[in-house]
Write a protein that holds these residues in place. Structure first.
Motif, mmCIF file in Angstrom:
data_model
loop_
_atom_site.group_PDB
_atom_site.id
_atom_site.type_symbol
_atom_site.label_atom_id
_atom_site.label_comp_id
_atom_site.label_asym_id
_atom_site.label_seq_id
_atom_site.Cartn_x
_atom_site.Cartn_y
_atom_site.Cartn_z
ATOM 1 N N ILE A 15 0.850 -1.178 0.000
ATOM 2 C CA ILE A 15 0.000 0.000 0.000
ATOM 3 C C ILE A 15 0.890 1.234 0.000
ATOM 4 O O ILE A 15 1.787 1.361 0.804
ATOM 5 C CB ILE A 15 -0.894 0.011 1.246
ATOM 6 C CG1 ILE A 15 -1.697 -1.277 1.303
ATOM 7 C CG2 ILE A 15 -1.793 1.216 1.256
ATOM 8 C CD1 ILE A 15 -2.270 -1.510 2.660
ATOM 9 N N THR A 34 6.762 13.450 -7.675
ATOM 10 C CA THR A 34 5.949 12.493 -6.937
ATOM 11 C C THR A 34 6.665 12.077 -5.669
ATOM 12 O O THR A 34 7.820 11.692 -5.702
ATOM 13 C CB THR A 34 5.678 11.247 -7.808
ATOM 14 O OG1 THR A 34 5.008 11.659 -8.996
ATOM 15 C CG2 THR A 34 4.815 10.247 -7.068
ATOM 16 N N THR A 44 6.290 9.401 -2.498
ATOM 17 C CA THR A 44 5.614 8.146 -2.192
ATOM 18 C C THR A 44 5.804 7.829 -0.721
ATOM 19 O O THR A 44 6.913 7.919 -0.201
ATOM 20 C CB THR A 44 6.195 6.999 -3.046
ATOM 21 O OG1 THR A 44 6.069 7.355 -4.431
ATOM 22 C CG2 THR A 44 5.450 5.705 -2.798
ATOM 23 N N ARG A 60 -2.938 10.028 -4.499
ATOM 24 C CA ARG A 60 -3.506 8.745 -4.913
ATOM 25 C C ARG A 60 -3.142 7.674 -3.902
ATOM 26 O O ARG A 60 -1.983 7.540 -3.513
ATOM 27 C CB ARG A 60 -2.952 8.313 -6.271
ATOM 28 C CG ARG A 60 -3.145 9.322 -7.362
ATOM 29 C CD ARG A 60 -4.461 9.169 -8.013
ATOM 30 N NE ARG A 60 -4.586 10.123 -9.100
ATOM 31 C CZ ARG A 60 -5.728 10.647 -9.454
ATOM 32 N NH1 ARG A 60 -6.815 10.302 -8.843
ATOM 33 N NH2 ARG A 60 -5.779 11.519 -10.421
ATOM 34 N N ARG A 90 -2.757 3.828 -3.554
ATOM 35 C CA ARG A 90 -2.596 2.659 -4.432
ATOM 36 C C ARG A 90 -2.611 1.396 -3.595
ATOM 37 O O ARG A 90 -1.893 1.295 -2.608
ATOM 38 C CB ARG A 90 -1.267 2.715 -5.175
ATOM 39 C CG ARG A 90 -1.166 3.835 -6.167
ATOM 40 C CD ARG A 90 0.080 3.715 -7.008
ATOM 41 N NE ARG A 90 -0.224 2.795 -8.098
ATOM 42 C CZ ARG A 90 0.679 2.033 -8.708
ATOM 43 N NH1 ARG A 90 1.926 2.053 -8.337
ATOM 44 N NH2 ARG A 90 0.325 1.241 -9.684
ATOM 45 N N TYR A 94 -3.015 -3.108 -4.095
ATOM 46 C CA TYR A 94 -2.857 -4.202 -5.051
ATOM 47 C C TYR A 94 -3.803 -5.331 -4.674
ATOM 48 O O TYR A 94 -3.725 -5.864 -3.559
ATOM 49 C CB TYR A 94 -1.405 -4.696 -5.037
ATOM 50 C CG TYR A 94 -1.073 -5.621 -6.177
ATOM 51 C CD1 TYR A 94 -0.793 -5.115 -7.436
ATOM 52 C CD2 TYR A 94 -1.042 -6.994 -5.977
ATOM 53 C CE1 TYR A 94 -0.480 -5.961 -8.486
ATOM 54 C CE2 TYR A 94 -0.724 -7.847 -7.021
ATOM 55 C CZ TYR A 94 -0.446 -7.326 -8.278
ATOM 56 O OH TYR A 94 -0.143 -8.158 -9.307
ATOM 57 N N LYS A 110 -14.544 2.440 -6.719
ATOM 58 C CA LYS A 110 -14.201 1.741 -7.950
ATOM 59 C C LYS A 110 -15.299 0.751 -8.291
ATOM 60 O O LYS A 110 -15.945 0.191 -7.406
ATOM 61 C CB LYS A 110 -12.868 0.990 -7.804
ATOM 62 C CG LYS A 110 -11.701 1.895 -7.486
ATOM 63 C CD LYS A 110 -11.517 2.924 -8.579
ATOM 64 C CE LYS A 110 -10.470 3.961 -8.210
ATOM 65 N NZ LYS A 110 -10.464 5.078 -9.123
ATOM 66 N N TRP A 152 -3.084 -3.365 -9.756
ATOM 67 C CA TRP A 152 -3.043 -2.166 -8.923
ATOM 68 C C TRP A 152 -4.333 -1.388 -9.108
ATOM 69 O O TRP A 152 -4.879 -1.310 -10.205
ATOM 70 C CB TRP A 152 -1.876 -1.269 -9.324
ATOM 71 C CG TRP A 152 -0.562 -1.754 -8.830
ATOM 72 C CD1 TRP A 152 0.385 -2.432 -9.536
ATOM 73 C CD2 TRP A 152 -0.038 -1.596 -7.512
ATOM 74 N NE1 TRP A 152 1.462 -2.706 -8.729
ATOM 75 C CE2 TRP A 152 1.233 -2.206 -7.483
ATOM 76 C CE3 TRP A 152 -0.532 -1.001 -6.352
ATOM 77 C CZ2 TRP A 152 2.016 -2.236 -6.344
ATOM 78 C CZ3 TRP A 152 0.258 -1.028 -5.210
ATOM 79 C CH2 TRP A 152 1.511 -1.642 -5.223
ATOM 80 N N VAL A 153 -4.798 -0.778 -8.032
ATOM 81 C CA VAL A 153 -5.980 0.072 -8.041
ATOM 82 C C VAL A 153 -5.574 1.408 -7.430
ATOM 83 O O VAL A 153 -4.894 1.437 -6.404
ATOM 84 C CB VAL A 153 -7.122 -0.553 -7.203
ATOM 85 C CG1 VAL A 153 -8.342 0.343 -7.209
ATOM 86 C CG2 VAL A 153 -7.448 -1.941 -7.698
ATOM 87 N N GLU A 154 -5.951 2.505 -8.075
ATOM 88 C CA GLU A 154 -5.647 3.837 -7.555
ATOM 89 C C GLU A 154 -6.929 4.560 -7.179
ATOM 90 O O GLU A 154 -7.861 4.639 -7.976
ATOM 91 C CB GLU A 154 -4.906 4.667 -8.597
ATOM 92 C CG GLU A 154 -3.461 4.330 -8.728
ATOM 93 C CD GLU A 154 -2.717 5.368 -9.552
ATOM 94 O OE1 GLU A 154 -1.514 5.183 -9.725
ATOM 95 O OE2 GLU A 154 -3.309 6.359 -10.024
ATOM 96 N N TYR A 155 -6.939 5.082 -5.959
ATOM 97 C CA TYR A 155 -8.045 5.895 -5.477
ATOM 98 C C TYR A 155 -7.581 7.342 -5.400
ATOM 99 O O TYR A 155 -6.500 7.616 -4.883
ATOM 100 C CB TYR A 155 -8.477 5.454 -4.080
ATOM 101 C CG TYR A 155 -9.120 4.096 -4.028
ATOM 102 C CD1 TYR A 155 -10.492 3.954 -4.190
ATOM 103 C CD2 TYR A 155 -8.363 2.953 -3.798
ATOM 104 C CE1 TYR A 155 -11.096 2.709 -4.128
ATOM 105 C CE2 TYR A 155 -8.957 1.700 -3.737
ATOM 106 C CZ TYR A 155 -10.325 1.584 -3.903
ATOM 107 O OH TYR A 155 -10.914 0.355 -3.834
ATOM 108 N N ASN A 156 -8.392 8.274 -5.873
ATOM 109 C CA ASN A 156 -8.083 9.691 -5.781
ATOM 110 C C ASN A 156 -8.486 10.177 -4.385
ATOM 111 O O ASN A 156 -9.668 10.235 -4.057
ATOM 112 C CB ASN A 156 -8.841 10.465 -6.860
ATOM 113 C CG ASN A 156 -8.511 11.934 -6.849
ATOM 114 O OD1 ASN A 156 -7.920 12.466 -5.908
ATOM 115 N ND2 ASN A 156 -8.885 12.621 -7.905
#
Length: 172
Positions: free
Chosen positions: A13, A46, A48, A101, A103, A105, A145, A153-157
């Motif tokens: 994450i 960016t 992280t 974002r 992220r 998985y 989503k 991978w899934v990205e949430y704003n």
């Protein structure tokens, strides 16, 4: 009608922040980009951040702590709901957050509907959170989503709740 959503989410994450200088120098920025007409446009950098705490809680086992688990899980089923909590400490931000974002998985199952991400308080601990003592959501859905594929991978704003330095927690 029961809508069942089950997604196991791997512990990889990260919170990614895209920064812009908003006219001010930003520590993590790259050099200006020269666009048409000679305008100087700042390009963002960016940052992280890895999660500092995460755990899932289960309605079926309301006093069990899963903070040592190596995965997060989200499930929406009759009396078997499972939610996952994730916390980040954001530091080193000196400009305006243009985009944030979250992220995650998905490793075990795909999902045809969600899960959604919400903000929550920072009052929980990884080693102490259970279904019975979990903090509530601090607002409405931040992002949601539809279909989530397995091994993706899934990205949430989450830009609306990450304004800069500080601690932020989410619940899926």
């Amino acid at each position: 009608m029961i809508i069942k959503v089950k997604a196991r989410i791997f512990n990889a994450i990260v919170l990614m922040l895209m920064l812009t200088g908003n006219g001010q120098p930003v520590k993590a920025m790259s050099a200006p980009f020269h666009a048409y007409g000679g305008q100087n446009l700042q390009t963002g950098s960016t940052l992280t951040f890895a999660a500092v705490a995460d755990a899932h809680v289960e309605e079926l086992h309301p006093t069990t702590n899963n903070g040592n688990s190596d995965y997060l899980q989200v499930e929406n089923a009759n009396n078997r709901n499972t939610e996952s909590y994730i916390r980040f400490t954001v530091s080193g931000v000196t400009g305006t957050v243009q985009s944030a974002r979250l992220r995650v998985y998905a490793t075990t199952n795909s999902s045809s509907n969600g899960p959604a991400v919400y903000g929550t308080s920072n009052t929980w601990t990884e080693s102490g959170i259970t279904w019975n003592n979990r903090p509530g959501r601090t607002g409405g859905v931040i992002d949601n989503k539809d279909e989530i594929n397995k091994n993706a991978w899934v990205e949430y704003n989450v830009t609306l709740v990450v304004a800069g330095n500080g601690t932020v927690s989410f619940v899926l």
